[in-house]
Design an enzyme around this catalytic site. Structure first.
Site, PDB file in Angstrom:
ATOM      1  N   LYS A  82       0.838  -1.189   0.000  1.00 23.45           N
ATOM      2  CA  LYS A  82       0.000   0.000   0.000  1.00 23.45           C
ATOM      3  C   LYS A  82       0.883   1.254   0.000  1.00 23.45           C
ATOM      4  O   LYS A  82       2.018   1.215   0.480  1.00 23.45           O
ATOM      5  CB  LYS A  82      -0.905   0.027   1.234  1.00 23.45           C
ATOM      6  CG  LYS A  82      -1.939  -1.082   1.275  1.00 23.45           C
ATOM      7  CD  LYS A  82      -2.777  -0.969   2.544  1.00 23.45           C
ATOM      8  CE  LYS A  82      -3.817  -2.069   2.624  1.00 23.45           C
ATOM      9  NZ  LYS A  82      -4.632  -1.978   3.858  1.00 23.45           N
ATOM     10  N   CYS A 123      -1.221   3.088 -17.939  1.00 26.34           N
ATOM     11  CA  CYS A 123      -1.209   1.795 -17.256  1.00 26.34           C
ATOM     12  C   CYS A 123      -0.605   0.676 -18.095  1.00 26.34           C
ATOM     13  O   CYS A 123      -0.361  -0.415 -17.583  1.00 26.34           O
ATOM     14  CB  CYS A 123      -2.627   1.426 -16.831  1.00 26.34           C
ATOM     15  SG  CYS A 123      -3.353   2.619 -15.674  1.00 26.34           S
ATOM     16  N   GLY A 154      -5.358  10.780 -10.822  1.00 28.31           N
ATOM     17  CA  GLY A 154      -5.895  11.942 -11.520  1.00 28.31           C
ATOM     18  C   GLY A 154      -4.817  12.627 -12.332  1.00 28.31           C
ATOM     19  O   GLY A 154      -3.690  12.147 -12.459  1.00 28.31           O
ATOM     20  N   CYS A 194      -9.482  -1.575  -8.329  1.00 23.94           N
ATOM     21  CA  CYS A 194      -8.172  -1.973  -7.824  1.00 23.94           C
ATOM     22  C   CYS A 194      -7.624  -0.893  -6.897  1.00 23.94           C
ATOM     23  O   CYS A 194      -7.982   0.275  -7.014  1.00 23.94           O
ATOM     24  CB  CYS A 194      -7.203  -2.216  -8.981  1.00 23.94           C
ATOM     25  SG  CYS A 194      -6.694  -0.718  -9.845  1.00 23.94           S
TER      26      CYS A 194
END
Length: 415
Positions: free
Chosen positions: A29, A94, A130, A226
């Site tokens: 994370k 991505c 963003g 995700c």
């Protein structure tokens, strides 16, 4: 038939390219990982160890990341050593990691180098992704305008609107439901339970997914998206001659690979599925199948771009794993998991393994190489011989790669 333009996107058929080493660190994370250069450096070291290649033998490096300053690739590669080779920094949203892989494969296939490194890494912040620069036109400006016209809901974060809108389009056309999406997410968690490198290893049920907070009522819950993730992965690619000279393994070959970008129908179709790359995916998949001489029904295992459960659902159809409009039955019949027609995202996918943008395509490569070697432990797909990778970036790029296992003594050209 593949035309001239498609041959360019796919690359002329040249020398066989083998994946001889892969490395990946545990995904974390945001805030729980090391800095990007430390993560990337460790992934490179793991790939080198896996391959048996000396670092000094690498002739070019392609470094993929989305959120980072220029030459972050050099900063990362230098953690392993400074050998003076070209380091190319890659940013393709991505699809960045698989774009780095695509460039490394091209360099070897066309005889420019014999040994190349592709590495991807990302150090992300919490929350929805963003636009970083607000003082200039966004690369996704045209996509956002089209999305506003088709689905509105400006209060929903950008990526959620795009992929939620694509899922909504599929629901309206083919009758898919939130329950179908919840089954996809639950399947991802079952697979990730066996992946020690996944950021989320807790198993959830479809009911858990449906009960999670709604981020777009009737379209998406939080667990269908995700998580922002930090991590890194790497792959070392070599020519057949180099592998023979160095005594390296030659058991996984890239049989075909294609990269596509948007055509006018992305916008002219006025369909959110097209806006998030459905037709790019379909074209790339068709080119790869034709080049490799195999059909989707022959694929044993797939790692596809499930940034949202909605993306996985439409990609089943885009890659030809089931007919158009057939995703709901494909899911209901369990044909997307162990015991079904094809195992999709045995790693847990982006939904559970995590999605560090620049690393994702190379993490997919890592999983599939281990599947074809038969070294995926509890995740192993029995008898896996043909593996398919799909990585998507809005704005846009779709990279589809088909890998095959090579039996000892079998010439790669025969594939």
């Amino acid at each position: 038939m593949v035309g001239d333009k498609e041959q360019v996107m796919m690359g002329q058929k040249g020398k066989p390219v083998f994946v001889v080493g892969v490395g990946m660190i545990p995904f974390r994370k945001p805030g729980a990982s090391e800095a990007y250069d430390e993560m990337g450096g460790e992934a490179i070291r793991l790939a080198l160890q896996d391959s048996g290649v000396d670092y000094e033998d690498i002739q070019q490096a392609y470094a993929g990341y989305v959120y980072g300053d220029s030459t972050a690739g050099q900063k990362t590669v230098y953690k392993v050593g400074k050998t003076g080779i070209p380091v190319v920094n890659v940013n393709n949203n991505c699809a960045t990691g698989s774009t780095a892989l695509y460039l490394a494969r091209q360099a070897i296939e066309h005889g420019i180098v014999d040994c190349a490194l592709a590495v991807g890494f990302e150090q992300m912040n919490p929350g929805a992704i963003g636009v970083m620069f607000t003082d200039r036109p966004s690369p996704l400006q045209d996509f956002e305008i089209a999305c506003d016209v088709l689905v509105g809901n400006a209060e929903v974060p950008m990526a959620l609107r795009f992929f939620g809108g694509a899922g909504l389009s599929h629901m309206k056309k083919y009758g898919s439901t939130l329950e179908d999406l919840a089954k996809i997410r639950a399947k991802a968690s079952r697979h990730a339970r066996n992946n020690p490198l996944a950021v989320f290893r807790n198993e959830v049920t479809p009911e858990d997914v449906l009960r999670s907070p709604a981020v777009w009522p009737g379209v998406m819950t939080r667990l269908m998206a995700c998580p922002p993730t930090c991590g890194a992965a790497a792959a070392i690619l070599v020519s057949e001659d180099f592998a023979r000279r160095k005594g390296l393994r030659r058991d996984v070959v890239i049989a075909a690979q294609a990269m596509t970008t948007d055509r006018p129908d992305t916008f002219e179709a006025h369909d959110m599925m097209n806006l998030v790359g459905y037709t790019m995916t379909k074209r790339a998949g068709q080119m790869v199948y034709e080049a490799a001489g195999v059909g989707p029904e022959e694929v044993d295992v797939v790692e596809l771009h499930d940034c949202f459960a909605h993306a996985e659902l439409i990609t089943y159809e885009g890659l030809g794993l089931c007919p158009e409009g057939g995703a709901q039955k494909f899911i209901a019949d369990g044909d997307n998991t162990y015991g079904g027609k094809v195992v999709v995202n045995p790693s847990g996918g982006l939904l559970s393994k995590g999605h560090p943008l620049g690393a994702t395509g190379l993490a997919q490569c890592y999983e599939l190489v281990h599947q074809l070697r038969g070294t995926a432990a509890a995740r192993q797909v029995e008898g896996a011989r043909i593996a398919l990778q799909h990585n998507l970036g809005l704005g846009g790029a779709s990279v589809v790669t088909l890998y095959q296992s090579v039996q000892s003594g079998q010439p790669a050209q025969a594939l």
